[in-house]
Design a protein around this motif. Structure first.
Motif, PDB file in Angstrom:
ATOM      1  N   ILE A  24       3.234  -1.514   0.752  1.00 31.59           N
ATOM      2  CA  ILE A  24       3.801  -1.397   2.094  1.00 31.59           C
ATOM      3  C   ILE A  24       2.735  -1.438   3.191  1.00 31.59           C
ATOM      4  O   ILE A  24       3.082  -1.408   4.384  1.00 31.59           O
ATOM      5  N   LYS A  25       1.481  -1.558   2.844  1.00 29.73           N
ATOM      6  CA  LYS A  25       0.422  -1.521   3.857  1.00 29.73           C
ATOM      7  C   LYS A  25       0.556  -2.606   4.930  1.00 29.73           C
ATOM      8  O   LYS A  25       0.318  -2.324   6.115  1.00 29.73           O
ATOM      9  N   PRO A  26       0.908  -3.858   4.595  1.00 32.99           N
ATOM     10  CA  PRO A  26       1.083  -4.848   5.680  1.00 32.99           C
ATOM     11  C   PRO A  26       2.118  -4.412   6.715  1.00 32.99           C
ATOM     12  O   PRO A  26       1.898  -4.575   7.919  1.00 32.99           O
ATOM     13  N   LEU A  27       3.237  -3.854   6.248  1.00 32.60           N
ATOM     14  CA  LEU A  27       4.256  -3.353   7.165  1.00 32.60           C
ATOM     15  C   LEU A  27       3.724  -2.174   7.972  1.00 32.60           C
ATOM     16  O   LEU A  27       4.007  -2.041   9.173  1.00 32.60           O
ATOM     17  N   TYR A  28       2.944  -1.328   7.332  1.00 34.82           N
ATOM     18  CA  TYR A  28       2.390  -0.154   8.012  1.00 34.82           C
ATOM     19  C   TYR A  28       1.478  -0.558   9.168  1.00 34.82           C
ATOM     20  O   TYR A  28       1.607  -0.038  10.284  1.00 34.82           O
ATOM     21  N   TYR A  29       0.569  -1.497   8.928  1.00 32.33           N
ATOM     22  CA  TYR A  29      -0.353  -1.925   9.982  1.00 32.33           C
ATOM     23  C   TYR A  29       0.395  -2.647  11.108  1.00 32.33           C
ATOM     24  O   TYR A  29       0.056  -2.503  12.285  1.00 32.33           O
ATOM     25  N   MET A  30       1.406  -3.411  10.754  1.00 28.56           N
ATOM     26  CA  MET A  30       2.202  -4.118  11.755  1.00 28.56           C
ATOM     27  C   MET A  30       2.938  -3.120  12.649  1.00 28.56           C
ATOM     28  O   MET A  30       2.948  -3.251  13.875  1.00 28.56           O
ATOM     29  N   SER A  31       3.563  -2.107  12.032  1.00 24.97           N
ATOM     30  CA  SER A  31       4.274  -1.098  12.808  1.00 24.97           C
ATOM     31  C   SER A  31       3.310  -0.246  13.631  1.00 24.97           C
ATOM     32  O   SER A  31       3.622   0.157  14.755  1.00 24.97           O
ATOM     33  N   LYS A  32       2.156   0.021  13.083  1.00 22.99           N
ATOM     34  CA  LYS A  32       1.172   0.838  13.802  1.00 22.99           C
ATOM     35  C   LYS A  32       0.684   0.109  15.056  1.00 22.99           C
ATOM     36  O   LYS A  32       0.467   0.727  16.101  1.00 22.99           O
ATOM     37  N   GLY A  47      -1.802  14.499  10.489  1.00 21.99           N
ATOM     38  CA  GLY A  47      -1.119  13.226  10.331  1.00 21.99           C
ATOM     39  C   GLY A  47      -1.532  12.168  11.326  1.00 21.99           C
ATOM     40  O   GLY A  47      -0.999  11.056  11.304  1.00 21.99           O
ATOM     41  N   PHE A  48      -2.475  12.486  12.238  1.00 21.40           N
ATOM     42  CA  PHE A  48      -2.926  11.538  13.249  1.00 21.40           C
ATOM     43  C   PHE A  48      -4.450  11.531  13.288  1.00 21.40           C
ATOM     44  O   PHE A  48      -5.106  12.539  13.022  1.00 21.40           O
ATOM     45  N   THR A  49      -4.996  10.391  13.648  1.00 18.54           N
ATOM     46  CA  THR A  49      -6.431  10.281  13.891  1.00 18.54           C
ATOM     47  C   THR A  49      -6.667  10.157  15.386  1.00 18.54           C
ATOM     48  O   THR A  49      -5.748   9.847  16.161  1.00 18.54           O
ATOM     49  N   VAL A  50      -7.893  10.381  15.797  1.00 19.68           N
ATOM     50  CA  VAL A  50      -8.227  10.286  17.226  1.00 19.68           C
ATOM     51  C   VAL A  50      -7.996   8.867  17.729  1.00 19.68           C
ATOM     52  O   VAL A  50      -7.473   8.645  18.827  1.00 19.68           O
ATOM     53  N   THR A  51      -8.347   7.872  16.913  1.00 19.94           N
ATOM     54  CA  THR A  51      -8.167   6.474  17.313  1.00 19.94           C
ATOM     55  C   THR A  51      -6.693   6.142  17.516  1.00 19.94           C
ATOM     56  O   THR A  51      -6.322   5.477  18.491  1.00 19.94           O
ATOM     57  N   SER A  52      -5.848   6.615  16.597  1.00 14.47           N
ATOM     58  CA  SER A  52      -4.417   6.326  16.712  1.00 14.47           C
ATOM     59  C   SER A  52      -3.814   6.993  17.948  1.00 14.47           C
ATOM     60  O   SER A  52      -2.940   6.421  18.613  1.00 14.47           O
ATOM     61  N   VAL A  53      -4.287   8.182  18.284  1.00  9.93           N
ATOM     62  CA  VAL A  53      -3.772   8.876  19.466  1.00  9.93           C
ATOM     63  C   VAL A  53      -4.163   8.135  20.735  1.00  9.93           C
ATOM     64  O   VAL A  53      -3.338   7.921  21.645  1.00  9.93           O
ATOM     65  N   LEU A  54      -5.436   7.700  20.816  1.00 11.69           N
ATOM     66  CA  LEU A  54      -5.878   6.955  21.991  1.00 11.69           C
ATOM     67  C   LEU A  54      -5.135   5.636  22.121  1.00 11.69           C
ATOM     68  O   LEU A  54      -4.737   5.235  23.233  1.00 11.69           O
TER      69      LEU A  54
END
Length: 476
Positions: A24-32, A47-54
């Motif tokens: 499911i990783k391709p779907l995960y990166y696309m949704s992210k 459940g979150f990283t600093v990069t994802s929050v920014l």
């Protein structure tokens, strides 16, 4: 308990093999990338990283700015001045603003419900591990990834063609140079596409796992099942056991060690076989097993255990549908509302195009026609996925009753009773993809078409163009 036990026995082999998380990783990166999956793939804390929050903050600022700009009445008056219909202008502007708000709400809802999404992944991964390690199902992860890539590529090409066609009509034919409008359309429809892809992906995953369960159940047909295996490379279990029969008051011990006749098999799949699995993965004759779990020489206790395990797998599949409803139903309901809104005003724009001679207006109506096709296809795909999955769930009951009818003289009362209990479980556990207000099925599609026709009639009746009003005043 069965799921946890099977998962614990298979963890040692997970690291060297593909699993559902890798799949499911391709779907995960696309949704992210679209802001729809801000949390990590696996359960973690927080459940979150600093990069994802920014990155999420940047996405939110972009969406809020697009909402602010598209809320300007003067902008849309300039954009739709050739339409001569305030109702149509208001409807299309509301569609864009609602779509942007929906993208923001869906992302926030995913943050709030991140634990539920993790639960869905864990349940599906547990089912996969059980099927692979306990029941020797040959799950084609690589072929599944290729299938997903092909489908997603087709979806993006279609969306890109629609957006480019829309841009060509507006920028070169209508001379409308509002770049932010195109960006807003892209955000709305890309978010919609990724959400629908994610939802349909999980739904079809459940359908595939239930198809595996149905095929596993057919092992209880014994000779008929082995005969229908075709060219799969399958090993039939050869179980040596001692079973005591009572004949005329005497006990006799019988030992059966002979193998069931094996079909002629090929050790590898051909290109044609892989293409068939790629484009028709759930065909009953294309589901592959490395080894059968039960056979003609299985003990009654082993058959009963096998039925109990099948019951647990089917129950887990039902639970995954419940988790999907809790995680996605609210967002999907909003998505259907946004698509319904645009379909009403888009069809109204096409109706208005027949009453004016302006080429500019007719081009605008044609541009809306692209989006009408896109949203209708989206609705049909979602409803087909949910309806076919529920049909697959119900077909398990047909398989159980087929086994009972075929083997009622062969199986003892304990096995028949266990099969009957399994059939009752399928009947009583009547799951559905729902948001609480309605089910996502074909009756909903019929209701949408009826509602569109009704509201379209209302708009036609109450819309009075400035040209008509001027004509009426002149006559008076």
């Amino acid at each position: 308990m069965f799921v946890v036990m099977a998962k614990s026995t298979s963890n040692a082999n997970d690291s060297s093999q593909l699993n559902y998380y890798t799949f499911i990783k391709p779907l995960y990166y696309m949704s992210k990338a679209s802001g729809q999956w801000p949390q990590t793939l696996k359960r973690s804390s927080p459940g979150f990283t600093v990069t994802s929050v920014l990155y999420l903050v940047v996405v939110y600022i972009s969406i809020v700015y697009c909402i602010y700009v598209n809320s300007s009445v003067s902008l849309w008056s300039q954009y739709l001045q050739q339409m001569e219909s305030p109702i149509l202008q208001y409807g299309l502007q509301l569609h864009i603003i609602n779509g942007l708000i929906m993208a923001l709400v869906m992302s926030i809802a995913n943050i709030i419900q991140r634990k539920k999404k993790w639960t869905i992944l864990e349940v599906l991964e547990d089912i996969n591990q059980i099927l692979v390690h306990e029941f020797h199902v040959d799950i084609q992860y690589r072929i599944g990834q290729i299938r997903f890539f092909v489908i997603f590529l087709i979806e993006n090409i279609f969306l890109l063609i629609v957006i480019l066609g829309y841009y060509y009509l507006l920028a070169f034919k209508l001379q409308t140079q509002t770049q932010l409008l195109y960006i807003s359309y892209y955000i709305v429809n890309m978010t919609s596409l990724i959400f629908v892809t994610e939802y349909v992906f999980f739904v079809f995953t459940i359908k595939a796992r239930v198809a595996f369960v149905n095929r596993l159940l057919k092992q209880l047909l014994f000779e008929d099942y082995v005969h229908n295996l075709g060219d799969h490379n399958v090993k039939t279990p050869t179980i040596a056991y001692e079973e005591i029969f009572t004949i005329s008051g005497k006990s006799r011990e019988t030992k059966l060690v002979q193998e069931a006749p094996k079909p002629k098999t090929n050790t590898s799949r051909t290109l044609t076989d892989n293409l068939r699995i790629l484009f028709d993965p759930l065909n009953d004759n294309k589901i592959a097993f490395k080894q059968l779990k039960v056979g003609r020489h299985s003990l009654s206790s082993e058959i009963i255990t096998f039925i109990e395990n099948m019951s647990s797998l089917h129950y887990s599949a039902c639970e995954s549908i419940v988790h999907i409803n809790r995680t996605y139903s609210f967002q999907l309901m909003l998505h259907f509302a946004a698509m319904f809104l645009f379909l009403v005003f888009g069809l109204f724009a096409m109706y208005k195009a027949f009453n004016v001679t302006s080429i500019r207006f007719q081009l605008m109506a044609a541009a809306n026609g692209f989006w009408i096709i896109y949203y209708m296809v989206t609705i049909v795909v979602i409803i087909y996925a949910t309806s076919s999955t529920i049909d697959m769930m119900h077909s398990s009951g047909d398989v159980v009753h087929q086994i009972i009818r075929s083997k009622q003289k062969t199986f003892n009362d304990a096995i028949i009773e266990k099969l009957s209990t399994f059939g009752l479980q399928i009947k009583m556990r009547d799951v559905a993809f729902s948001c609480g207000l309605f089910h996502f099925d074909w009756p909903l599609f019929a209701s949408i078409l009826a509602a569109i026709a009704m509201y379209l009639v209302f708009l036609i009746q109450f819309d009075v163009s400035p040209t008509q009003a001027a004509t009426n005043s002149t006559v008076k």
